[in-house]
Design a protein around this motif. Structure first.
Motif, PDB file in Angstrom:
ATOM      1  N   LEU A 141      61.432 145.429  -3.685  1.00  0.00           N
ATOM      2  CA  LEU A 141      61.529 144.976  -2.282  1.00  0.00           C
ATOM      3  C   LEU A 141      60.397 144.021  -1.920  1.00  0.00           C
ATOM      4  O   LEU A 141      60.594 143.042  -1.212  1.00  0.00           O
ATOM      5  N   LYS A 142      59.190 144.297  -2.430  1.00  0.00           N
ATOM      6  CA  LYS A 142      58.026 143.468  -2.065  1.00  0.00           C
ATOM      7  C   LYS A 142      57.986 142.162  -2.847  1.00  0.00           C
ATOM      8  O   LYS A 142      57.574 141.129  -2.305  1.00  0.00           O
ATOM      9  N   LEU A 143      58.359 142.218  -4.142  1.00  0.00           N
ATOM     10  CA  LEU A 143      58.175 141.018  -4.972  1.00  0.00           C
ATOM     11  C   LEU A 143      59.376 140.063  -4.980  1.00  0.00           C
ATOM     12  O   LEU A 143      59.196 138.839  -4.994  1.00  0.00           O
ATOM     13  N   ALA A 144      60.575 140.621  -4.990  1.00  0.00           N
ATOM     14  CA  ALA A 144      61.762 139.758  -5.171  1.00  0.00           C
ATOM     15  C   ALA A 144      61.811 138.569  -4.198  1.00  0.00           C
ATOM     16  O   ALA A 144      62.097 137.438  -4.631  1.00  0.00           O
ATOM     17  N   PRO A 145      61.514 138.766  -2.888  1.00  0.00           N
ATOM     18  CA  PRO A 145      61.639 137.635  -1.954  1.00  0.00           C
ATOM     19  C   PRO A 145      60.673 136.475  -2.254  1.00  0.00           C
ATOM     20  O   PRO A 145      60.839 135.377  -1.711  1.00  0.00           O
ATOM     21  N   LEU A 146      59.669 136.718  -3.106  1.00  0.00           N
ATOM     22  CA  LEU A 146      58.674 135.672  -3.360  1.00  0.00           C
ATOM     23  C   LEU A 146      59.083 134.738  -4.501  1.00  0.00           C
ATOM     24  O   LEU A 146      58.368 133.791  -4.807  1.00  0.00           O
ATOM     25  N   PHE A 147      60.221 135.024  -5.160  1.00  0.00           N
ATOM     26  CA  PHE A 147      60.590 134.261  -6.360  1.00  0.00           C
ATOM     27  C   PHE A 147      61.966 133.608  -6.241  1.00  0.00           C
ATOM     28  O   PHE A 147      62.838 134.072  -5.515  1.00  0.00           O
ATOM     29  N   ASP A 148      62.132 132.522  -7.050  1.00  0.00           N
ATOM     30  CA  ASP A 148      63.446 131.877  -7.145  1.00  0.00           C
ATOM     31  C   ASP A 148      64.305 132.536  -8.214  1.00  0.00           C
ATOM     32  O   ASP A 148      65.527 132.560  -8.111  1.00  0.00           O
ATOM     33  N   LEU A 149      63.638 133.023  -9.274  1.00  0.00           N
ATOM     34  CA  LEU A 149      64.396 133.530 -10.417  1.00  0.00           C
ATOM     35  C   LEU A 149      63.604 134.621 -11.138  1.00  0.00           C
ATOM     36  O   LEU A 149      62.378 134.512 -11.290  1.00  0.00           O
ATOM     37  N   TYR A 150      64.322 135.649 -11.590  1.00  0.00           N
ATOM     38  CA  TYR A 150      63.725 136.691 -12.439  1.00  0.00           C
ATOM     39  C   TYR A 150      64.163 136.394 -13.872  1.00  0.00           C
ATOM     40  O   TYR A 150      65.360 136.204 -14.133  1.00  0.00           O
ATOM     41  N   VAL A 151      63.196 136.304 -14.780  1.00  0.00           N
ATOM     42  CA  VAL A 151      63.528 136.064 -16.189  1.00  0.00           C
ATOM     43  C   VAL A 151      63.062 137.270 -16.999  1.00  0.00           C
ATOM     44  O   VAL A 151      61.891 137.653 -16.950  1.00  0.00           O
ATOM     45  N   ASN A 152      64.001 137.872 -17.719  1.00  0.00           N
ATOM     46  CA  ASN A 152      63.621 139.019 -18.544  1.00  0.00           C
ATOM     47  C   ASN A 152      63.521 138.584 -20.008  1.00  0.00           C
ATOM     48  O   ASN A 152      64.521 138.274 -20.657  1.00  0.00           O
ATOM     49  N   ASP A 153      62.279 138.561 -20.502  1.00  0.00           N
ATOM     50  CA  ASP A 153      62.038 138.220 -21.915  1.00  0.00           C
ATOM     51  C   ASP A 153      61.550 139.469 -22.670  1.00  0.00           C
ATOM     52  O   ASP A 153      61.161 139.377 -23.820  1.00  0.00           O
ATOM     53  N   ALA A 154      61.579 140.601 -21.966  1.00  0.00           N
ATOM     54  CA  ALA A 154      60.980 141.827 -22.513  1.00  0.00           C
ATOM     55  C   ALA A 154      62.038 142.644 -23.252  1.00  0.00           C
ATOM     56  O   ALA A 154      62.379 143.765 -22.851  1.00  0.00           O
ATOM     57  N   PHE A 155      62.534 142.109 -24.351  1.00  0.00           N
ATOM     58  CA  PHE A 155      63.554 142.833 -25.105  1.00  0.00           C
ATOM     59  C   PHE A 155      63.077 144.243 -25.463  1.00  0.00           C
ATOM     60  O   PHE A 155      63.843 145.207 -25.429  1.00  0.00           O
ATOM     61  N   ALA A 156      61.787 144.357 -25.787  1.00  0.00           N
ATOM     62  CA  ALA A 156      61.260 145.628 -26.296  1.00  0.00           C
ATOM     63  C   ALA A 156      61.360 146.783 -25.302  1.00  0.00           C
ATOM     64  O   ALA A 156      61.293 147.949 -25.703  1.00  0.00           O
ATOM     65  N   VAL A 157      61.534 146.477 -24.021  1.00  0.00           N
ATOM     66  CA  VAL A 157      61.650 147.571 -23.042  1.00  0.00           C
ATOM     67  C   VAL A 157      63.071 147.626 -22.451  1.00  0.00           C
ATOM     68  O   VAL A 157      63.327 148.312 -21.467  1.00  0.00           O
TER      69      VAL A 157
END
Ligand code: 3PG
Length: 408
Positions: A141-157
């Motif tokens: 809720l706090k972070l999402a509004p601050l970004f244009d895009l979420y990129v997940n490069d964390a395959f390991a998790v």
């Protein structure tokens, strides 16, 4: 798109503000706290450089260890190492989503990069819950509004249904980073067409994960499971060997006593397809002492597989068409007890099979023995890799797909 997974190719990245989930969770030297391996840092280089070439501002989010464990640390050193490896300035921010972090993110200029504090310092991050619930956590809720895009490069998790992994894609545009894309492609192909016979070698201390993977792998037709580490101790206990109080205490400390019943059910169901050690090494007053499992219990902790076991494991490894190896087979950090892991990695590398290894200790062993080049695929993921190979869907991938449906 990679199948129905959105990738960086699906978005105009130019000048965008990106929340980049990376996985830098790395085994640390218990004495010095230094990283034992920096492969995970290297693995995010491509995505980072591509985003910077597009003049994105990047906020890296990551975790290290688990609350209560010895390797549960701040990410200050991680930011420094990632900065060195990717050859870009990365500022560490001592906050996750509080006012300090929010201010930094809002003021971040084009082409700048920061790293937030260990996400698992925030208690909701370690809860595994469905993605719609994780989308309502404070982190999201706090972070999402601050970004244009979420990129997940964390395959390991990817095998953890945690807020930073599955929550963001529910509320915003999301894409797989280049590492995620590569891992999903390669591991997906191997899973579809493995060369028979297939062998999983499972070790490490996350025995609940290991047994869950073994179960699914055996259900989906895997021929043999070889075990070491805590997974082996639990299976030995399930077979009726009295593994001794120090090893039982260790299992209890990891809150895995009930896994002995799980293992008992598996042995009844799959019998000899699960191969357990014939002999083990004990830590006896700072020395390595090997005994057949028939001579248990002893009042010393089991810390490695023995030489007789290794002979059997080498034989099975040499006859396998596909090999997956994840997790140390003993107390790998201590040279006296790294024998099982080191010999196994050498046998895997020498075999003519298609081989995949994953996990910090397994990869560190491959590096130390100089056999990395002989492994067909060194995955950045340990648990995530074997979960996918065994046939489990990965929550991170499901979340990315659902983001494309919701926002695409
Ligand atoms: C890993 O190292 O396997 C991942 O970073 C996940 O860590 P976890 O097992 O502590 O969730």
């Amino acid at each position: 798109m990679l199948g129905d997974i959105p990738t960086l190719d699906d978005f105009d990245l130019s000048g965008k503000k990106i929340l980049l989930r990376v996985d830098l969770n790395t085994p640390l030297d218990p004495e010095t706290d230094e990283f034992l391996d920096d492969r995970r840092f290297q693995s995010h280089r491509e995505t980072l450089r591509e985003l910077l070439d597009q003049k994105c501002s990047i906020v890296c989010a990551a975790h290290q260890g688990r609350p209560g464990e010895a390797d549960f640390t701040t990410l200050e050193k991680h930011a420094k190492r990632l900065s060195e490896v990717a050859d870009i300035p990365i500022e560490y921010v001592d906050d996750i989503f509080g006012s300090q972090a929010q201010k930094k993110i809002k003021n971040l200029g084009e082409g700048e990069c920061i790293m937030l504090e260990n996400l698992r310092f925030y208690s909701e991050e370690v809860l595994k819950r469905p993605m719609d619930v994780q989308a309502k956590t404070y982190l999201v809720l706090k972070l999402a509004p601050l970004f244009d895009l979420y990129v997940n490069d964390a395959f390991a998790v990817s095998h953890r249904s945690q807020p930073s992994v599955v929550g963001f894609p529910q509320v915003m545009n999301a894409a797989a980073g280049r590492l995620m894309e590569k891992e999903v492609r390669i591991i997906g192909d191997i899973h579809e067409n493995p060369r028979k016979p297939v062998t999983f070698i499972l070790g490490g201390t996350k025995a609940d994960d290991g047994l869950r993977v073994a179960q699914k792998a055996l259900d989906s037709g895997t021929d043999t499971i070889l075990v070491g580490g805590v997974v082996a101790n639990i299976l030995l206990a399930a077979k009726g060997y009295r593994i001794g109080e120090p090893s039982i205490e260790f299992i209890r400390g990891k809150k895995m006593t009930e896994q002995i019943d799980v293992a008992r059910g598996m042995i009844q169901r799959y019998g000899d397809r699960i191969v357990v050690p014939k002999d083990v090494a004990l830590a006896k007053d700072g020395r390595r002492v090997e005994i057949p499992v028939g001579e248990l219990p002893q009042n010393y902790r089991i810390v490695d597989i023995g030489h007789e076991t290794m002979k059997t494991y080498k034989q099975i490894i040499s006859e396998s068409g596909t090999l997956f190896f994840n997790g140390a087979l003993g107390l790998f950090e201590n040279k006296l007890f790294s024998y099982g892991t080191m010999e196994t990695i050498k046998a895997v590398a020498e075999s003519e099979s298609f081989s995949v290894i994953g996990g910090g200790h397994t990869t560190a062993a491959a590096r130390e023995t100089g056999v990395v080049e002989k492994i067909s695929h060194v995955s950045s993921g340990g648990g995530a890799c074997v979960n996918m190979l065994a046939g489990y869907p990965l929550p991170a991938i499901d979340a990315l797909k659902s983001s494309a449906q919701i926002h695409g």
